[in-house]
Design an enzyme around this catalytic site. Structure first.
Site, PDB file in Angstrom:
ATOM      1  N   ALA A  84      37.670  39.406  27.561  1.00 42.96           N
ATOM      2  CA  ALA A  84      38.697  38.443  27.129  1.00 42.96           C
ATOM      3  C   ALA A  84      39.995  38.656  27.890  1.00 42.96           C
ATOM      4  CB  ALA A  84      38.948  38.578  25.628  1.00 42.96           C
ATOM      5  N   THR A 136      39.433  43.202  37.871  1.00 39.60           N
ATOM      6  CA  THR A 136      39.369  42.403  39.096  1.00 39.60           C
ATOM      7  C   THR A 136      39.800  43.213  40.323  1.00 39.60           C
ATOM      8  OG1 THR A 136      40.527  40.579  40.209  1.00 39.60           O
ATOM      9  CG2 THR A 136      41.668  41.568  38.379  1.00 39.60           C
ATOM     10  N   ASP A 137      39.342  42.786  41.493  1.00 38.60           N
ATOM     11  CA  ASP A 137      39.802  43.422  42.740  1.00 38.60           C
ATOM     12  C   ASP A 137      41.257  43.054  43.057  1.00 38.60           C
ATOM     13  OD1 ASP A 137      39.445  40.763  43.499  1.00 38.60           O
ATOM     14  OD2 ASP A 137      38.131  41.198  45.202  1.00 38.60           O
ATOM     15  N   GLU A 138      41.797  42.052  42.349  1.00 43.68           N
ATOM     16  CA  GLU A 138      43.160  41.597  42.673  1.00 43.68           C
ATOM     17  C   GLU A 138      44.218  42.660  42.359  1.00 43.68           C
ATOM     18  OE1 GLU A 138      43.952  37.482  41.715  1.00 43.68           O
ATOM     19  OE2 GLU A 138      41.830  36.995  41.747  1.00 43.68           O
ATOM     20  N   TYR A 162      49.169  37.551  36.964  1.00 44.04           N
ATOM     21  CA  TYR A 162      47.792  37.813  36.515  1.00 44.04           C
ATOM     22  C   TYR A 162      47.339  39.210  36.942  1.00 44.04           C
ATOM     23  CZ  TYR A 162      42.672  37.948  36.823  1.00 44.04           C
ATOM     24  OH  TYR A 162      41.352  38.347  36.735  1.00 44.04           O
ATOM     25  N   ALA A 164      49.066  41.713  37.994  1.00 47.23           N
ATOM     26  CA  ALA A 164      49.903  42.780  37.425  1.00 47.23           C
ATOM     27  C   ALA A 164      49.482  43.082  35.991  1.00 47.23           C
ATOM     28  CB  ALA A 164      51.378  42.381  37.476  1.00 47.23           C
ATOM     29  N   LYS A 166      46.472  42.583  34.732  1.00 45.72           N
ATOM     30  CA  LYS A 166      45.164  43.256  34.763  1.00 45.72           C
ATOM     31  C   LYS A 166      45.335  44.722  35.205  1.00 45.72           C
ATOM     32  CE  LYS A 166      41.552  41.851  34.050  1.00 45.72           C
ATOM     33  NZ  LYS A 166      40.736  41.678  32.802  1.00 45.72           N
ATOM     34  N   ASP A 296      51.405  25.835  49.608  1.00 42.62           N
ATOM     35  CA  ASP A 296      50.723  27.094  49.325  1.00 42.62           C
ATOM     36  C   ASP A 296      51.066  27.611  47.922  1.00 42.62           C
ATOM     37  OD1 ASP A 296      49.062  29.191  49.845  1.00 42.62           O
ATOM     38  OD2 ASP A 296      50.253  30.049  51.475  1.00 42.62           O
TER      39      ASP A 296
END
Ligand code: NAD
Ligand code: TYD
Length: 360
Positions: A84, A136-138, A162, A164, A166, A296
């Site tokens: 979630a 995530t890999d982010e 997002y 940050a 995670k 962008d």
């Protein structure tokens, strides 16, 4: 019978994971799916399993500590698989606060409730209890186009609200592992695609727009690179990490399917043209002429790429679905689920789309 508490099971990956787990284990497991049903949660995804005796849906918010504690008190939970989250970068740029609330506070609540339920008086934990945090890999930031990769040892350097949020949630999980020896793992996965993905993300958005002859918005120069993984391969990786991984470890999931956004869009257009029957009127609508370069994304990460060496060496997982096959399977699923797409794109989605893309 092992009981799983899955958070966010009505979203894209959670749904695919629940279907995967019932295909794999049948009636040998029990799943409790807790989801508050934001715009991204959809119970239609789980119609096929909703009547199973070993499946229960509970509508609750993971930031509601009382509701989550009650779930642990009333059920003997053996596994937590925590999906979630607020998951869309563009939304996080517009409205960061809900990302902090759900992703950070929500993870803290999940950790604390699991710890309270599983901790023994001497500070150790009941045997065979495990918490898997899906990330995530982010969190690793952005790579140059220089053939380098994200490893588990890559320092965290998130850029979007997002990623940050995670990253913060991962740190909380790590703090529980380090402080309490809490039995957890973290997986950091690359971009997923497949059935049930909400059409705010690149691949389903392009499929949906192309079939209606609508513009295909490409951010910036279209050369940002993502490492795409078919969602079932992710579900399998999560299960393997939880059962075979070393507790306390992080595993990266993904691997070696790097593509520029513009390549992805061209592949989707070509595959749609190939797969649509000759007499289907949508054939005339799908065209590369729909590609439209737009402003962008702010802070747009250039490249993500996972080196899945650790999960392969320790656990034996590697990506199985080739992109050509996965994208055809995904498109075929969307062809068969036109009603699903209609339902999720009515109402609020129209407003979202206008706000995000009009005048861009
Ligand atoms: P999603 O947005 O499709 O689904 C999220 C689900 O969580 C929804 O069902 C939503 O209703 C639920 N949810 C949101 N806030 C909640 C709350 N406060 N309480 C209870 N439920 C809540 O997301 P997804 O793409 O399925 O991603 C799932 C997880 O995997 C996330 O943690 C995400 O960070 C991670 N992840 C996603 C990708 C990807 O490519 N989609 C890649 C790597 C990791
Ligand atoms: P997205 O699916 O939002 O995933 P993430 O940002 O988490 O990687 O976007 C994937 C890539 O596609 C990303 O580089 C942004 C780009 N993109 C577009 O060019 N146009 C779009 O309309 C969307 C949604 C994304």
């Amino acid at each position: 019978m092992r009981t799983y508490l899955v958070t966010g099971g009505a979203g894209f990956i959670g749904t695919n994971y629940i279907h995967y787990m019932f295909r794999k284990y049948g009636d040998a497991i029990r799943i409790i799916n807790v989801d508050v049903l934001t715009y991204a949660g959809n119970l239609e995804n789980l119609r096929e399993v909703e009547d199973k005796e070993n499946y229960t849906f509970v509508r609750a918010d993971i930031t509601d500590a009382e509701a989550i504690a009650k779930l642990f008190a009333e059920n003997e939970i053996d596994r937590v698989v925590h999906f979630a989250a607020e998951s869309h970068v563009d939304r996080s740029i517009r409205d960061p606060e809900v990302f902090v609330k759900t992703n950070v506070l929500g993870t803290a609540v999940m950790l604390n409730c699991a710890k309270t339920a599983w901790e023994l008086p001497d500070g150790s934990f009941m045997p065979d209890k495990k918490f898997l945090h899906v990330s995530t890999d982010e969190v690793y930031g952005s790579l140059e186009e220089d053939g380098t990769y994200f490893y588990e040892t890559t320092p965290y350097a998130p850029h979007s609200p997002y990623s940050a949020s995670k990253a913060s949630s991962d740190m909380l999980v790590k703090s529980y592992i380090d402080t309490y020896h809490f039995p957890a793992n973290i997986t950091n996965c690359s971009n997923n695609y497949g059935p049930y993905q909400f059409p705010e993300k690149l691949i389903p958005l392009v499929i949906n727009n192309a079939l209606q002859g609508k513009k295909l918005p490409v951010y910036g120069d279209g050369k940002n690179v993502r490492d795409w993984l078919y969602v079932d391969d992710h579900a399998k990786g999560i299960d393997m990490v939880q059962e075979l991984g070393r507790l306390g470890e992080t595993y990266n999931i993904g691997g070696h399917n790097e593509k520029q956004n513009i390549e992805i869009i061209n592949i989707i257009i070509d595959t749609l043209q190939e797969m649509l029957p000759a007499d289907d009127p949508r054939r005339a609508l799908v065209s590369r002429d729909l590609i439209t370069y737009v402003e962008d994304r702010k802070g747009h990460d250039r490249r993500y790429a996972i080196a899945p060496d650790k999960i392969k060496a320790e656990i034996g997982w590697e990506p199985e679905t080739k992109f050509e096959d996965g994208i055809r399977r995904t498109i075929a699923w969307f062809f068969e689920h036109e009603e699903w797409m209609k339902n999720v794109t009515s109402g609020d989605y129209q407003k979202y789309y206008e706000e995000m893309y009009q005048n861009r």
